[in-house]
Design a protein around this motif. Sequence first.
Motif, PDB file in Angstrom:
ATOM      1  N   GLU A 190      54.226 -70.898  18.574  1.00  0.00           N
ATOM      2  CA  GLU A 190      53.395 -70.882  19.789  1.00  0.00           C
ATOM      3  C   GLU A 190      53.825 -69.738  20.699  1.00  0.00           C
ATOM      4  O   GLU A 190      52.988 -69.045  21.278  1.00  0.00           O
ATOM      5  N   SER A 206      52.542 -66.467  19.565  1.00  0.00           N
ATOM      6  CA  SER A 206      51.122 -66.315  19.888  1.00  0.00           C
ATOM      7  C   SER A 206      50.939 -65.870  21.344  1.00  0.00           C
ATOM      8  O   SER A 206      50.090 -65.033  21.641  1.00  0.00           O
ATOM      9  N   ILE A 207      51.755 -66.430  22.237  1.00  0.00           N
ATOM     10  CA  ILE A 207      51.664 -66.092  23.663  1.00  0.00           C
ATOM     11  C   ILE A 207      52.167 -64.670  23.915  1.00  0.00           C
ATOM     12  O   ILE A 207      51.621 -63.942  24.743  1.00  0.00           O
ATOM     13  N   THR A 210      49.885 -59.644  24.676  1.00  0.00           N
ATOM     14  CA  THR A 210      49.181 -60.846  25.152  1.00  0.00           C
ATOM     15  C   THR A 210      49.801 -61.359  26.450  1.00  0.00           C
ATOM     16  O   THR A 210      49.097 -61.619  27.426  1.00  0.00           O
ATOM     17  N   VAL A 211      51.122 -61.493  26.474  1.00  0.00           N
ATOM     18  CA  VAL A 211      51.772 -62.023  27.687  1.00  0.00           C
ATOM     19  C   VAL A 211      51.629 -61.045  28.858  1.00  0.00           C
ATOM     20  O   VAL A 211      51.482 -61.448  30.012  1.00  0.00           O
ATOM     21  N   MET A 255      48.258 -61.669  30.238  1.00  0.00           N
ATOM     22  CA  MET A 255      48.255 -62.942  30.969  1.00  0.00           C
ATOM     23  C   MET A 255      48.880 -62.778  32.353  1.00  0.00           C
ATOM     24  O   MET A 255      48.384 -63.322  33.338  1.00  0.00           O
ATOM     25  N   ILE A 288      46.529 -69.631  28.400  1.00  0.00           N
ATOM     26  CA  ILE A 288      47.362 -70.184  27.318  1.00  0.00           C
ATOM     27  C   ILE A 288      46.561 -71.204  26.503  1.00  0.00           C
ATOM     28  O   ILE A 288      46.559 -71.176  25.268  1.00  0.00           O
ATOM     29  N   LYS A 322      44.016 -69.499  24.373  1.00  0.00           N
ATOM     30  CA  LYS A 322      44.685 -68.768  23.277  1.00  0.00           C
ATOM     31  C   LYS A 322      45.047 -69.738  22.154  1.00  0.00           C
ATOM     32  O   LYS A 322      44.856 -69.447  20.971  1.00  0.00           O
TER      33      LYS A 322
END
Length: 283
Positions: A26, A29-30, A37-38, A41, A77, A80
């Motif tokens: 997980e 993925s974030i 990605t993070v 975000m 999150i 996603k």
Amino acid sequence: MEPTKVQSEGGLNVTLTIRLLMHGKEVGSIIGKKGETVKKMREESGARINISEGNCPERIVTITGPTDTIFKAFAMIAYKFEEDIINSMSNSPATSKPPVTLRLVVPASQCGSLIGKGGSKIKEMRESTGAQVQVAGDMLPNSTERAVTISGTPEAIIQCVKQICVVMLESPPKGATIPYRPKPASTPVIFSGGQAYTIQGQYAIPHPDLIGCIIGRQGTKINEIRQMSGAQIKIANAMEGSSERQITITGTPANISLAQYLINARFRDVAAMWNDPSSMTTS
């Protein structure tokens, strides 16, 4: 201290910190490729998102900021994770889509307010948001925090998180909180010909009768070792075409060492019994 009143939509600009417990997959993925990605975000939500370091099977993701930025980060999150579920389903025969699941880490002193009198608050959250909410009965190891699991559609999860934030702001934690810190992956041991070798945190037990002796009748021996050592001990089924079974031990280094010592001691006792059948007991 006066409890802070906030609107259910997080209308007040109150700064809050929410902690999430995630598995390595997980977290990957974030973070995304090269952390893209993070980064996205953080920029789009305006919240601070920090991920705990360490080679641990679990990691803590901390989200801090005004409530509206936290809700945006949670939405990103949750969506996603839903995207990951849809992608994984395209490669599998499963037809029903599993729900998105997030695990919050909450001080145990606030869990009573989340549950409410006779479970009234948690029931209200489930009914008004459509999300499933579970508060763990036990505290996470070496901490005064509990896991709160939320599952459902991303929309249901976001609404549920908003309600949880309101409760947490209205009922601040009492006393000192010992935060949960995931432990690094354990160092295992492999049994072979009576010798124990350290490998990646697991034992391979080559003799099919030996595992039964280590487990004991109805699991009595292995439960005893679990209780005495404080370690988690999992025994896998034998792989096809092999009599070997993996024993995985996790916990603090001290817990693992003690569990390994107790298993080795049991192993030696059993080996002695086999060599001297007259010493066999019904243990």
